[in-house]
Design an enzyme around this catalytic site. Structure first.
Site, PDB file in Angstrom:
ATOM      1  N   LYS A  80      -8.223  56.328  17.501  1.00 24.57           N
ATOM      2  CA  LYS A  80      -9.313  56.638  18.419  1.00 24.57           C
ATOM      3  C   LYS A  80      -8.789  56.569  19.848  1.00 24.57           C
ATOM      4  CE  LYS A  80     -14.130  55.098  19.127  1.00 24.57           C
ATOM      5  NZ  LYS A  80     -15.115  54.083  18.672  1.00 24.57           N
ATOM      6  N   SER A 155     -18.940  55.995  16.676  1.00 23.08           N
ATOM      7  CA  SER A 155     -18.261  56.814  17.656  1.00 23.08           C
ATOM      8  C   SER A 155     -16.804  57.107  17.311  1.00 23.08           C
ATOM      9  CB  SER A 155     -18.310  56.122  19.021  1.00 23.08           C
ATOM     10  OG  SER A 155     -17.658  54.852  18.959  1.00 23.08           O
ATOM     11  N   SER A 179     -19.619  51.762  14.593  1.00 22.92           N
ATOM     12  CA  SER A 179     -18.753  52.900  14.896  1.00 22.92           C
ATOM     13  C   SER A 179     -17.488  53.014  14.068  1.00 22.92           C
ATOM     14  CB  SER A 179     -18.382  52.887  16.385  1.00 22.92           C
ATOM     15  OG  SER A 179     -19.512  53.138  17.178  1.00 22.92           O
TER      16      SER A 179
END
Length: 476
Positions: A80, A155, A179
């Site tokens: 990420k 996310s 997330s």
């Protein structure tokens, strides 16, 4: 190349150790998958193929000389795009940090480097990790590899999509309200949110001082256990990180969970679940019961208070962290994080109340649940996976926000409580999208929940199923 990309992480490490494959070949296998469907899924924000090739060659040369670098030797990974690495871009999925280059390296990346892994790209995410759907106005929406019209979760959207699509063997994500677990569930992979403070957050873009967690997404519980043993533990650079000793989590995984007591919640988590999700959950719990797990219904107290207090903590702390940008560059923040402004409307007394009640509520919740069972089982996402169009807050307004909020109805609770939770795949909904099953344990009970997750995966093949990428001409 497709066969090499289909290795799970621990299989890939074993293949390198046994000299059946090289690190460079694994890297090329990942890039072949990216070239196949990278544009359709939009899981990456940036790639560094040439830089990664240098590290792959070093790993292969080290093995030729008899030097084993560690439990992740030669494994190419992408993460990420919110984990800082000195001298490398780190956009945090935001227009504001589009050109940001960190001056330090996140502890979790340094620990994975020391274990023999290397990074080759930054994965897509929602703006400043503020949403659960995968929308991104600046870098484009991330798409679900099973069906690109649907949300990949967020996310850590690119992390879930890239692991499922065999573009990386694993990925780090962050989890403030779900997330890691949401994209794990939506994309059909495994993801673990550790106990609060279990993993250092130094060098990781923050959202909430009290709720943020770092953890892996991978193909299997064993993969997650391998990575967690590498990244967990106290870090002097993060004074909030726990000094609790770190076990070798894989040692707990023997494929069996006989005698373990699993709790099924009496309220909330199974309220208003979609029919296919409820059936998949019941089937999964039933299978474990037939394999010797003891199942009991348990009360789950204070849910309304937990949700309310968690929302207060998240909004206030996120608004504080982003305060300067909220004042000076509001036009550059996406609608997905417009909820940040709510933090300004919360009285200080409410925020302090939310923090002060956290410990007492955790004690009472743990007493009600973990005095009776070892692990709590819940659906990760209570609804079928919605489409990106349905959850587009910018275009759908209140309707889109409502559909998006249902995604994290079951996950936010464990961030406020700080409990470890792992999500695994347990079936597919009528639209062909994965269904997630979560196991939650006591504080620092990661070994226990990973043991149950591994036992479930030994009895099923949901985690072995892979999406047929768009360029391959199908949805499964």
């Amino acid at each position: 190349m497709s066969d090499l990309a289909d290795f799970n992480l621990t299989e890939a490490v074993d293949a390198i150790r046994d000299r059946k494959v090289s690190s460079l070949e694994l890297l090329d296998a990942c890039f072949a998958q990216i070239q196949l469907a990278g544009e359709e899924l939009n899981a990456f924000i940036w790639l560094d193929y040439e830089g990664a090739r240098k590290f792959a060659r070093k790993a292969d040369e080290a093995l030729e000389k008899g030097n084993w670098l560690g439990p992740l030797h030669g494994i190419p990974l992408a993460h990420k795009d919110m984990f800082y690495r000195e001298g490398k871009p780190c956009t945090c999925g935001s227009r504001i940090r589009k050109d940001f280059v960190p001056l330090a390296t996140a502890t979790v990346l340094a620990r994975m480097d020391a274990a023999g892994a290397y990074s080759f790209g930054g994965l897509n995410m929602t703006d400043f990790a503020g949403g659960g759907t995968g929308h991104n106005r600046e870098f484009g929406d991330c798409h679900n590899p099973w069906k690109p019209a649907y949300v990949p979760g967020g996310s850590s959207s690119g992390s879930g999509a890239a692991v499922a699509a065999r573009m990386t063997y694993a990925a780090l994500g962050s989890d403030t309200g779900g997330s890691i677990r949401l994209p794990a569930a939506a994309c059909g992979v495994t993801g673990i949110k550790p106990t609060q403070t279990r993993v250092s957050r130094y060098g990781v873009m923050p959202q909430s001082f009290s709720l943020d967690n770092v953890g892996p997404l991978a193909r299997t519980a064993r993969d997650c256990a391998r990575i967690l043993s590498v990244i967990a533990g106290h870090d002097p650079l993060d004074p909030t990180s726990s000094t609790e000793s770190v076990p070798i989590y894989e040692e707990a995984l023997n494929g069996k969970a006989v005698g373990i007591k699993i709790g099924v919640p009496e309220t909330h988590f199974l309220d208003n679940v979609d029919h296919s999700v409820g059936i998949a959950f019941d089937n999964a719990v039933g299978l474990l019961a037939r394999r010797g797990v003891k199942v009991e219904c348990v009360p789950v107290p204070f849910i309304d208070a937990i949700l309310a207090y968690g929302g207060v903590v998240d909004s206030v702390e996120a608004a504080t962290i982003h305060a300067e940008w909220l004042r000076s560059r509001p036009q550059d923040l996406s609608p997905d994080i417009s909820w940040l402004y709510a933090g300004y409307a919360v009285p200080a007394t409410y925020y302090l109340e939310a923090l002060s009640r956290r410990g007492p509520i955790l004690r009472e919740f743990s007493k009600a649940v973990f005095s009776r069972v070892d692990v709590l089982a819940t659906p990760t996402i209570p609804t079928c996976i919605p489409t990106l169009a349905e959850t587009n807050i910018e275009h759908q307004s209140v309707v889109g926000e409502g559909k998006a909020a249902k995604l994290w109805a079951n996950t936010r609770i464990f961030n406020y409580l700080g409990l470890p939770t792992v999500s695994v795949s347990c079936g597919f909904d009528p639209n062909g999208l994965p269904i997630g099953l979560s196991f939650t344990g006591r504080p620092f009970g990661e070994a226990g929940i990973l043991k149950v997750a591994d036992a479930y995966q030994q009895e099923t093949d949901w985690h072995k199923r892979r999406p047929m990428l768009p360029a391959q001409g199908g949805s499964h």
